[in-house]
Design an enzyme around this catalytic site. Structure first.
Site, short mmCIF file in Angstrom:
data_model
loop_
_atom_site.label_atom_id
_atom_site.label_comp_id
_atom_site.label_asym_id
_atom_site.label_seq_id
_atom_site.Cartn_x
_atom_site.Cartn_y
_atom_site.Cartn_z
N ASP A 486 0.63 -0.91 0.01
CA ASP A 486 0.12 0.01 0.13
C ASP A 486 1.01 1.15 -0.07
O ASP A 486 1.56 1.49 1.05
CB ASP A 486 -1.05 0.21 0.70
CG ASP A 486 -1.82 1.15 1.36
OD1 ASP A 486 -1.78 2.29 0.60
OD2 ASP A 486 -2.63 1.64 1.84
N SER A 566 0.40 12.67 -15.34
CA SER A 566 -0.55 12.49 -16.21
C SER A 566 -0.39 13.64 -17.16
O SER A 566 -0.09 15.00 -16.60
CB SER A 566 -1.69 12.43 -15.12
OG SER A 566 -3.13 13.07 -15.84
N TYR A 579 -7.67 14.95 -9.54
CA TYR A 579 -6.57 14.27 -10.54
C TYR A 579 -5.42 15.21 -10.36
O TYR A 579 -4.58 14.69 -9.91
CB TYR A 579 -7.52 13.38 -10.94
CG TYR A 579 -5.87 12.58 -11.25
CD1 TYR A 579 -5.94 11.23 -11.17
CD2 TYR A 579 -6.08 12.93 -13.00
CE1 TYR A 579 -4.62 10.54 -11.41
CE2 TYR A 579 -5.67 11.50 -13.34
CZ TYR A 579 -5.22 10.72 -12.64
OH TYR A 579 -3.96 9.65 -13.54
N LYS A 583 -0.74 15.68 -9.52
CA LYS A 583 -0.68 14.88 -10.23
C LYS A 583 0.48 16.27 -10.03
O LYS A 583 1.78 16.11 -11.24
CB LYS A 583 -1.54 15.30 -11.30
CG LYS A 583 -1.53 13.38 -11.34
CD LYS A 583 -0.67 12.20 -11.48
CE LYS A 583 -1.35 10.59 -11.41
NZ LYS A 583 -0.40 10.02 -11.56
#
Ligand code: ZN
Length: 681
Positions: A486, A566, A579, A583
């Site tokens: 994890d 991304s 998100y 990033k």
């Protein structure tokens, strides 16, 4: 040692390889011998059968089917026992001398199948003896008896006239001829003891030859139980020894050869320990009995003649230990150069010195490491070292361990046929490197793990889903390791890096790939969503990178951090703030690592991937803590400038290139088919 012979097993082998009954039985008992490491280790041993085959024109030809080089006795097939015409082999016995090159060439010239592997270097020994079935092993127990100052007397007292005794001669024509002469003096013997090398037994049937081997080795084992004295009085050790994960990267760094410009010739490690290994490495006299040499000369190819002995590491004083270990390795290398120089004097033609690094590292308080260009090679060196611990322990218990001379070991290590192989067979681009891939259980991570494995790297696949990690590791083939991790839990990440260090010795490349997409309009999104996304899409990258840097600094051989960012990091998507924000921070994190750790030779780069059919969707789906809400395949497959579908494999190729781009750091590579809004500069 018990005979494992079974009539029904034997017949099943005959049925399986029915063309030639002799060969079926030969395969059967060869596997019985090869399956027991107390008899045969990694190519050390061979068998033969004399039989007849019919050639293309219908003539019956007497042949010797003998183990071919490159085959393992434990899983041999008929193809691993090439047939050589027997009559031409027998003619060689009249020669006075024969070079190894001429012998190999002559044997190849008399193969029934020109595509067969080279017959064993001990082929002529098998040919010159008259028996139908001949078995040869380097049995550990026999070596413990022969590797003594009075090894021959011990063996004669044990076996008497049942065996012949052959002095040590390097394998090849001279040994074959001498062994045949010893046999001729008393053809009633059941086998031959090759002093400081191994044992041959023979018989009219496969069972007879095999069971004689078992009987002779059992006698040796029983002899080793007589008159034992205590061995290996322990040296004083630190109260709290350091862990394998702590010391392995340091050792790995000490063994690496700096080739300049950030390139290193690295090694992979394989750690072993047990009460017997500990007794051996912890012994006060380990500096004596471990340095005398290998128990049978062909082990030299895998382990060199001597291991390096390091000081015992204390958990609270690793720095001092590192300095002492460095001095020990430097002394080993100096000793190796001196060994080469003093033995090369008498060599004709002169030899090319091999790399001087040890293949076995003894660490009092812990155990031993095998060293190799791959995990597989490291494990072979470790297997042999573990076996050597056993043979030396037994030898010291009944006397004093004394293998062949240094000159004889040099002749094996620098055997002309081995020297001829030097420089051939280029290694793959990422051979000798250890790569950790997070989120490696599927999608981009899985494709990346497999791409690195195909390029020769040792791969550790981490994923929240243990089953997926293990499955991808299996698909990587070979020795890849799959572990549950994890990445948002620092203890879990630390444990994964410790496991990588324990399994391979360290880490050279990290692909920090795990991530998942959360959505929400930035003005109204729940803080908890944002924080959860930051845990996975930013802080986890930091935890993984910090662990990687810790290991890379211990190795001192640079390294490479790779991030899956991304297009969101550059080109925000509507309602994708949860998100894109972390990033974007991770893109900056990459630059900060490049800036702060360039001095350590650590490069940091990112891949800006987008519109991956199997990538982001799967990445989102596998994250158990959340699924991407409202993300549809249509969003990701929207047109790009090239109008081409981008696959996880395309992203993997970018990671692979960056891992090898020694002059590139703080770089983002875009793999998205073309998206002008997310393009850099
Ligand atoms: Zn041998």
């Amino acid at each position: 040692m018990k005979s494992l012979w079974s009539d029904s097993d034997a017949e099943s082998f005959v049925a399986r390889y029915g063309a030639n009954r002799d060969l079926g039985l030969r395969v059967y008992t060869t596997r019985l011998l090869g399956g027991d490491p107390r008899l045969v280790l990694h190519g050390g041993g061979n068998t033969s059968v004399k039989t007849t085959v019919t050639d293309l024109v219908g003539d019956s030809v007497a042949v010797l089917c003998v183990k071919g080089s490159g085959w393992d006795m434990g899983n041999i097939e008929p193809a691993g026992l090439p047939a050589v015409r027997l009559a031409p082999l027998l003619k060689l016995r009249t020669l006075d001398r024969l070079s190894d090159e001429d012998m190999v060439n002559y044997q190849r010239g008399n193969l029934m199948d020109s595509t067969s592997p080279n017959p064993s270097v001990e082929t002529l020994l098998h040919a010159f003896l008259p028996h139908k079935f001949i078995d040869h092993t380097h049995a550990t127990a026999v070596l413990s008896l022969t590797d003594q100052p009075d090894g021959e007397e011990i063996c004669r007292a044990l076996y008497g006239k049942r065996m012949g005794y052959v002095p040590y001669i390097m394998p090849g024509f001279a040994l074959a001829r001498t062994a045949a002469e010893v046999f001729d003096q008393d053809p009633t013997v059941e086998g031959l003891v090759l002093l400081k090398h191994g044992i041959f037994t023979f018989g009219a049937t496969a069972r007879e030859a095999y069971e004689r081997m078992i009987a002779m080795v059992s006698l040796a084992e029983a002899r080793l139980q007589q008159g034992r004295k205590p061995v290996f009085a322990a040296a004083a050790l630190p109260a709290r020894p350091a862990s394998v994960a702590q010391v392995a990267p340091v050792i790995r760094g000490l063994l690496a050869l700096d080739r300049g410009e950030g390139a290193y010739r690295r090694w992979v490690l394989d750690f072993r320990t047990s009460p017997a290994i500990r007794a051996y490495v912890d012994g006060a006299e380990v500096g004596r009995y471990s340095q005398v040499g290998v128990d049978t000369p062909d082990h030299t190819i895998r382990t060199k003649n001597r291991p390096v002995v390091l000081p015992a590491p204390a958990a609270d004083d690793l720095e001092a230990w590192s300095g002492a270990a460095k001095a020990a390795v430097a002394a080993y290398v100096e000793g190796y150069h001196a060994y080469f120089a003093r033995n090369n004097v008498r060599a004709a033609p002169k030899k090319t010195e091999l790399d001087p690094m040890p293949r076995v590292v003894l660490v009092p308080g812990l155990g031993l490491f095998g060293v190799g260009a791959s995990k597989k090679d490291a494990a072979i060196a470790a297997d042999i070292a573990v076996n050597t611990v056993e043979s030396v322990t037994d030898a010291e218990a009944i006397g004093t361990y004394r293998p062949v001379s240094e000159a004889d070991m040099f002749d094996c290590e620098y055997w002309s046929l081995e020297q001829a192989k030097l420089g051939k067979g280029a290694e793959k681009g990422l051979a000798r490197q250890v790569v950790v891939v997070t989120g490696g259980g599927s999608g981009i991570g899985a494709a990346t793990a497999k791409a690195f494995a195909r390029d020769g790297a040792e791969v550790v696949v981490l994923d929240l889903n243990e089953g997926a990690a293990v499955q991808v590791a299996r698909e990587c083939g070979g020795t890849a390791l799959g572990l549950a991790c994890d990445v948002t839990d620092p203890a879990s990440v630390r444990a994964a890096f410790d496991a990588a260090c324990a399994a391979f010795g360290g880490v050279d490349v990290v692909v920090s790939n795990a991530g998942a997409a959360w959505q929400g309009t930035v003005g109204t999104v729940d803080d908890a969503v944002l924080r959860t996304s930051f845990e996975l899409n930013f802080f986890a990258h930091q935890t993984v990178s910090a662990n990687a840097v810790r290991v890379m600094q211990a190795q001192g051989t640079g390294g490479c951090l790779l991030f899956n960012t991304s297009k969101q990091a550059l080109n925000p998507g509507k309602n994708f703030g949860p998100y894109g924000l972390p990033k974007a921070a991770t893109l900056f994190l990459m630059k900060q690592y490049a800036l702060d750790h360039g001095k350590d030779g650590i490069r940091a780069n990112a891949v800006n991937a987008d519109r991956i059919r199997t990538g982001l969707l799967t990445e989102a789906m596998i994250a158990s803590r959340s699924t991407a809400r409202g993300v549809t395949e249509k969003d990701y497959m929207a047109g790009n400038l090239l109008g081409r579908e981008v696959s996880a494999g395309d992203v993997a190729d970018a990671f692979l290139w960056l891992a090898k781009a020694m002059k590139t750091t703080a770089c983002t590579v875009t793999v998205d088919g073309g998206n002008i809004e997310a393009s850099l500069r």
